[in-house]
Write an enzyme that holds these catalytic residues in place. Structure first.
Site, short mmCIF file in Angstrom:
data_model
loop_
_atom_site.label_atom_id
_atom_site.label_comp_id
_atom_site.label_asym_id
_atom_site.label_seq_id
_atom_site.Cartn_x
_atom_site.Cartn_y
_atom_site.Cartn_z
N ARG A 150 -5.17 -33.08 -32.01
CA ARG A 150 -6.20 -32.81 -30.73
C ARG A 150 -7.50 -32.37 -31.37
O ARG A 150 -7.48 -31.11 -31.91
CB ARG A 150 -5.37 -31.89 -30.10
CG ARG A 150 -5.93 -31.65 -28.55
CD ARG A 150 -5.46 -30.32 -27.88
NE ARG A 150 -5.94 -28.92 -28.41
CZ ARG A 150 -5.30 -27.96 -28.77
NH1 ARG A 150 -3.91 -27.90 -28.47
NH2 ARG A 150 -5.85 -26.78 -29.25
N HIS A 162 -7.47 -27.44 -26.01
CA HIS A 162 -6.33 -27.81 -25.11
C HIS A 162 -6.57 -28.21 -23.85
O HIS A 162 -6.44 -29.19 -23.17
CB HIS A 162 -5.16 -26.70 -25.05
CG HIS A 162 -4.23 -26.92 -24.25
ND1 HIS A 162 -3.01 -28.02 -24.53
CD2 HIS A 162 -3.72 -26.50 -23.08
CE1 HIS A 162 -2.03 -27.95 -23.53
NE2 HIS A 162 -2.65 -27.21 -22.55
N TYR A 166 -7.37 -19.77 -33.19
CA TYR A 166 -6.02 -19.89 -33.96
C TYR A 166 -5.84 -20.89 -34.94
O TYR A 166 -4.90 -21.12 -35.31
CB TYR A 166 -4.91 -20.37 -32.60
CG TYR A 166 -5.09 -21.39 -31.76
CD1 TYR A 166 -4.93 -22.71 -32.13
CD2 TYR A 166 -5.90 -21.11 -30.45
CE1 TYR A 166 -5.38 -23.76 -31.36
CE2 TYR A 166 -6.05 -22.23 -29.52
CZ TYR A 166 -5.76 -23.49 -30.10
OH TYR A 166 -5.87 -24.59 -29.12
#
Length: 370
Positions: free
Chosen positions: A264, A268, A277
């Protein structure tokens, strides 16, 4: 240590037909004959779908959509599997399958209308063979399994009316009970279904290591059906693997788990900040595996496309995005009470009460301004 090297396990096989450098390779279990015209069509799909996605992200940043789940980096997994679908197949998506929706001729404006909050989905699942988006993580796998069992009981498997279902989900969803229950039902009833996991390696902010200790495709073995890991950035491999899995399902051979190993590239959703993160270096390494660039390299290297074709595709993608933006901004706001319409087939006492209370609430503003 990577997840594939846990306890000294060898790296899993990755089905690949087109390398990141754009070189064509063969796989004995997944032969694929593809014409130059089909390759150019796949390239067009990839480019246009990415442009639609980028436009939707921009519209969200400008306050025109409430939220958007980007597919950036996952175009090959979606276009490859989407173009493997047959007329009688039914898709059960999550909320990120914009590329598969494109393959099933669902208007992109209907997708934007959903995230703009002006429609309830806006397309007919039966007409497109593409069910409504599912927000609840993993629940669509059970829906797809039940639908597949219905197909099985209709007695169409192995005939010219045979169809299968395909359920899309991410790596994070594999930790949901619904997904595991769907695996059990599909296996014991030999349902005609393909479980297509887009393993983009980040379930929101949790890495793959928090979801599994073995490659995801190997989970299928424990349920009694085959699993395969495919290069999710290789549109040809995704096409070939999904085509075979769907064919097996339609012929009565039961379910298959396809793990499309991809990444990805964006957030998100547009409410997420991936810089909190994960490392930038990780994203940069995956840019070298870009699904569009490898197809472009193959086309150019083999003189299957020239500059004029590439420019034409870019121009078409821009035109689609421009028209989509205008159409999105022109979407009318729904009447507030419209949210109560088409919820139940028959009047429902509780909902009628809620509707009347909300109508009275809205009327109070008119009285106050009178």
């Amino acid at each position: 240590m990577t997840i594939d090297s846990v306890r000294g396990a060898p790296e899993p096989e990755l089905v690949q037909l087109l390398t990141p450098e754009g070189e064509r390779v063969e796989h004995p279990d997944y032969p694929l004959d593809v014409t130059a015209e089909e390759l150019r069509a796949l390239y067009r799909d990839l480019v246009v779908v990415r442009r639609i996605d980028l436009e939707a992200v921009a519209l969200t940043r400008q306050g025109e959509l409430g939220i958007w789940a980007s597919l950036l980096g996952q175009e090959a997994a979606q276009i490859g599997s989407g173009r493997a679908l047959g007329e009688h197949d039914m898709v059960f998506p999550t909320y990120r399958e914009h590329g598969v929706a494109w393959c099933r001729q669902v208007e992109p404006l209907n997708l934007l209308g959903l995230f703009r909050g002006v429609n309830h989905g806006g397309w007919d699942p039966a007409e497109h063979g593409f069910h409504l988006y599912t927000i609840v993580i993993g629940s669509q796998t059970l829906h797809a399994t039940g639908y597949a069992m219905g197909m099985q009981r209709d007695g169409v498997l192995g005939t010219d009316r045979a169809g299968a279902t395909i359920a899309y989900f991410g790596d994070g969803a594999t930790s949901q009970g619904d997904v595991n229950e769907a695996f059990v039902f599909a296996s014991v009833f030999n349902a005609p279904i393909v479980f297509f996991c887009q393993n983009n390696q980040w379930a929101i902010s949790e890495p793959l290591e928090r979801q599994t200790r073995i490659p995801l495709y190997k989970r299928a073995q424990g349920y009694g059906f085959p699993g395969v890991r495919v290069d999710g950035n290789d549109v040809l491999a995704c096409l070939a693997v999904t085509r075979k899995a769907l064919k097996d399902a339609r012929e009565g051979q039961g379910p298959t788990l396809v793990e499309a190993f991809t990444y990805r590239m964006g957030a998100h959703t547009t409410t997420d900040d991936p810089t909190r993160y994960r490392l930038k270096a990780e994203e940069e390494s995956w840019k070298l595996k870009d699904p569009i660039e490898r197809v472009k390299a193959y086309l150019v290297r083999n003189q299957l496309a020239d500059t004029s074709f590439l420019d034409e595709v870019d121009a078409e993608a821009k035109q689609v995005a421009t028209a989509l933006r205008k159409a999105c901004l022109d979407l009318p706001d729904p009447r507030p009470l419209a949210m109560f319409e088409h919820v139940y087939a028959e009047p429902h006492p509780l909902m009628t009460e809620e509707q009347e209370r909300f109508a009275a609430y809205l009327a109070s503003f008119e009285e106050a301004s009178a």
